[in-house]
Motif scaffolding. Sequence first.
Motif, PDB file in Angstrom:
ATOM      1  N   SER A  81      92.335  63.339  78.749  1.00 51.57           N
ATOM      2  CA  SER A  81      93.760  63.104  78.504  1.00 51.57           C
ATOM      3  C   SER A  81      94.538  64.422  78.578  1.00 51.57           C
ATOM      4  O   SER A  81      95.627  64.487  79.155  1.00 51.57           O
ATOM      5  CB  SER A  81      93.948  62.446  77.140  1.00 51.57           C
ATOM      6  OG  SER A  81      95.314  62.237  76.861  1.00 51.57           O
ATOM      7  N   ARG A  82      93.963  65.479  78.002  1.00 50.09           N
ATOM      8  CA  ARG A  82      94.626  66.798  78.043  1.00 50.09           C
ATOM      9  C   ARG A  82      94.758  67.300  79.482  1.00 50.09           C
ATOM     10  O   ARG A  82      95.838  67.734  79.910  1.00 50.09           O
ATOM     11  CB  ARG A  82      93.810  67.806  77.218  1.00 50.09           C
ATOM     12  CG  ARG A  82      94.446  69.193  77.166  1.00 50.09           C
ATOM     13  CD  ARG A  82      93.482  70.252  76.640  1.00 50.09           C
ATOM     14  NE  ARG A  82      92.363  70.496  77.553  1.00 50.09           N
ATOM     15  CZ  ARG A  82      92.455  71.230  78.662  1.00 50.09           C
ATOM     16  NH1 ARG A  82      93.612  71.781  79.000  1.00 50.09           N
ATOM     17  NH2 ARG A  82      91.390  71.416  79.420  1.00 50.09           N
ATOM     18  N   ILE A  83      93.663  67.223  80.231  1.00 47.82           N
ATOM     19  CA  ILE A  83      93.693  67.705  81.616  1.00 47.82           C
ATOM     20  C   ILE A  83      94.657  66.869  82.448  1.00 47.82           C
ATOM     21  O   ILE A  83      95.387  67.392  83.300  1.00 47.82           O
ATOM     22  CB  ILE A  83      92.275  67.663  82.216  1.00 47.82           C
ATOM     23  CG1 ILE A  83      91.368  68.668  81.501  1.00 47.82           C
ATOM     24  CG2 ILE A  83      92.309  67.961  83.721  1.00 47.82           C
ATOM     25  CD1 ILE A  83      89.904  68.583  81.892  1.00 47.82           C
ATOM     26  N   ASN A  84      94.704  65.577  82.188  1.00 48.05           N
ATOM     27  CA  ASN A  84      95.615  64.695  82.918  1.00 48.05           C
ATOM     28  C   ASN A  84      97.071  65.103  82.688  1.00 48.05           C
ATOM     29  O   ASN A  84      97.877  65.145  83.618  1.00 48.05           O
ATOM     30  CB  ASN A  84      95.399  63.251  82.477  1.00 48.05           C
ATOM     31  CG  ASN A  84      96.248  62.273  83.258  1.00 48.05           C
ATOM     32  OD1 ASN A  84      96.068  62.089  84.452  1.00 48.05           O
ATOM     33  ND2 ASN A  84      97.193  61.633  82.573  1.00 48.05           N
ATOM     34  N   THR A  85      97.402  65.435  81.442  1.00 46.48           N
ATOM     35  CA  THR A  85      98.762  65.876  81.119  1.00 46.48           C
ATOM     36  C   THR A  85      99.106  67.171  81.857  1.00 46.48           C
ATOM     37  O   THR A  85     100.190  67.310  82.427  1.00 46.48           O
ATOM     38  CB  THR A  85      98.912  66.081  79.601  1.00 46.48           C
ATOM     39  OG1 THR A  85      98.641  64.841  78.934  1.00 46.48           O
ATOM     40  CG2 THR A  85     100.302  66.555  79.246  1.00 46.48           C
ATOM     41  N   VAL A  86      98.168  68.116  81.865  1.00 43.92           N
ATOM     42  CA  VAL A  86      98.382  69.391  82.562  1.00 43.92           C
ATOM     43  C   VAL A  86      98.568  69.156  84.055  1.00 43.92           C
ATOM     44  O   VAL A  86      99.455  69.735  84.692  1.00 43.92           O
ATOM     45  CB  VAL A  86      97.191  70.339  82.313  1.00 43.92           C
ATOM     46  CG1 VAL A  86      97.330  71.606  83.151  1.00 43.92           C
ATOM     47  CG2 VAL A  86      97.091  70.705  80.837  1.00 43.92           C
ATOM     48  N   ALA A  87      97.734  68.290  84.628  1.00 45.06           N
ATOM     49  CA  ALA A  87      97.805  68.023  86.067  1.00 45.06           C
ATOM     50  C   ALA A  87      99.144  67.399  86.451  1.00 45.06           C
ATOM     51  O   ALA A  87      99.747  67.765  87.470  1.00 45.06           O
ATOM     52  CB  ALA A  87      96.653  67.104  86.482  1.00 45.06           C
ATOM     53  N   LYS A  88      99.628  66.473  85.653  1.00 41.72           N
ATOM     54  CA  LYS A  88     100.896  65.811  85.955  1.00 41.72           C
ATOM     55  C   LYS A  88     102.078  66.764  85.802  1.00 41.72           C
ATOM     56  O   LYS A  88     103.027  66.731  86.587  1.00 41.72           O
ATOM     57  CB  LYS A  88     101.071  64.588  85.052  1.00 41.72           C
ATOM     58  CG  LYS A  88     100.116  63.444  85.381  1.00 41.72           C
ATOM     59  CD  LYS A  88     100.294  62.281  84.433  1.00 41.72           C
ATOM     60  CE  LYS A  88     101.609  61.577  84.635  1.00 41.72           C
ATOM     61  NZ  LYS A  88     101.750  60.385  83.782  1.00 41.72           N
ATOM     62  N   GLN A  89     102.009  67.633  84.799  1.00 38.91           N
ATOM     63  CA  GLN A  89     103.091  68.594  84.597  1.00 38.91           C
ATOM     64  C   GLN A  89     103.119  69.640  85.702  1.00 38.91           C
ATOM     65  O   GLN A  89     104.182  70.067  86.154  1.00 38.91           O
ATOM     66  CB  GLN A  89     102.927  69.273  83.235  1.00 38.91           C
ATOM     67  CG  GLN A  89     103.218  68.358  82.059  1.00 38.91           C
ATOM     68  CD  GLN A  89     102.904  69.014  80.728  1.00 38.91           C
ATOM     69  OE1 GLN A  89     102.232  70.055  80.679  1.00 38.91           O
ATOM     70  NE2 GLN A  89     103.359  68.422  79.638  1.00 38.91           N
TER      71      GLN A  89
END
Length: 453
Positions: A287-295
């Motif tokens: 979930s953390r990596i997904n947020t970083v990737a989208k940002q």
Amino acid sequence: MPYEGEFAQYKPLQRLVESERVKKLLGSYKVRNKEDCLSRSQTLQPIKIQAGDWIPNWIISIDGSHAEVDIRNGFPGAEASYVTVASVILDVAKMQELDQQRPVNPKEFKKIEEAESIDCALPGCNVIYDGEKSAKDSLRRSVFEVFSSVRMWSDGESLLDTYEALLKYKPTTERSQQCPYDENCTENRDYLRDNGRYNCPCELALPLYSTDALRIHERMNPEGTNGAIFSEIMQVWERVWMVHILRTLEAKKLLSILQRLSIVLDGSLAVFGQPAWISQAIYKEVSRINTVAKQAKGGKDILLIGVEKTGTFVEHFENLDRRENGSLGSFPCQSVGLLTDSYIKQNIIFSDSTRLYGAATYFGRKFFYKTKSGARIVATLPFLTDDHRDLTRAEISQYPRLSDAVGLLDKLVSSRFPNALVPLVSANAEAAIPLRLGNKVLEKLAKELMGAN
């Protein structure tokens, strides 16, 4: 269990049939009839879904295998296990080109794949590492060393680094864990968690490992086969390797690749058994990596799909697809079945627990999909937000990139096996150990490496 060559006789069968206790027990059981099953199944309404047209440039598929072999080393029942976890990178664009040129030469298809694997031999019952005092301690050390030695990028973090990043998410308030040396520890301490290899604080100062927190060694059978724990080790490596790929891309500032990449994992997005705690850590890290990737890119969620080949959910989906006359085809093509907690507990995994299904073991939620070609796929998409975890309801918004996922599944169906997907067929081909031939080869290798006669 009978001795080898000993066959069952009729006397126990007659005794069971005549037993009043058995009759009473059987009389209290309720057999669900077909009408009852159908009435319950009607609560799952297939939803027609518009498949997305997004196609990744590459797919990484991950699958594992393990095989146990007997070792003749002077101890009875000595056993070792070969464990392999393969990851295959599939060039989707080239795959589509070949798909237009059927029939395809297998050699040409092989050129669109690149594979690598984690391969190791682990000690089981009565197999002891040099310098260790027991098979259990040998297994603990072996697992730690494999984690330490594997990495995706030559100058990147190791698989151990990835695991220890997940270990930080493990609650410290859970019930205590015994020291692995509980029988010999002079102070009878609880296991003290730390990173890397370190020493127990008691006067013996015996080595401890961060991987001891997986607790897999606690179930080791000192007197028999240990296939169950080797299966647990394999599933942990498969899932931690998936996180390792994502963390390595992040470290190398390559998360933008996720807009052109999909990961397909054999099995559900879950971890079972002693190391089940790591499933919740994986949820938080993905979930953390997904947020970083989208940002960083302003793009889409990660497309991570777990696919089950066998099991209760697969059987249930087949039953849903079965017509009254026994033929298949009841479930419409290009339709999904979205599962709630109540549906699962009433129809698939019978339970009256108030805890949501899979709360401690899953980092994604299941759905059924019947592809355009008629293949039945039991898949899991990851939890990327807390809302995705709410199994009291089942809505399309709770399944990240569901449209893209089913569109991709439509394109990946393999004709080689029923309800199979090309990436997992490829990964399994790299990982699967042929049980008949493989065991002979592996046994010979083990004897040579261990100097056994």
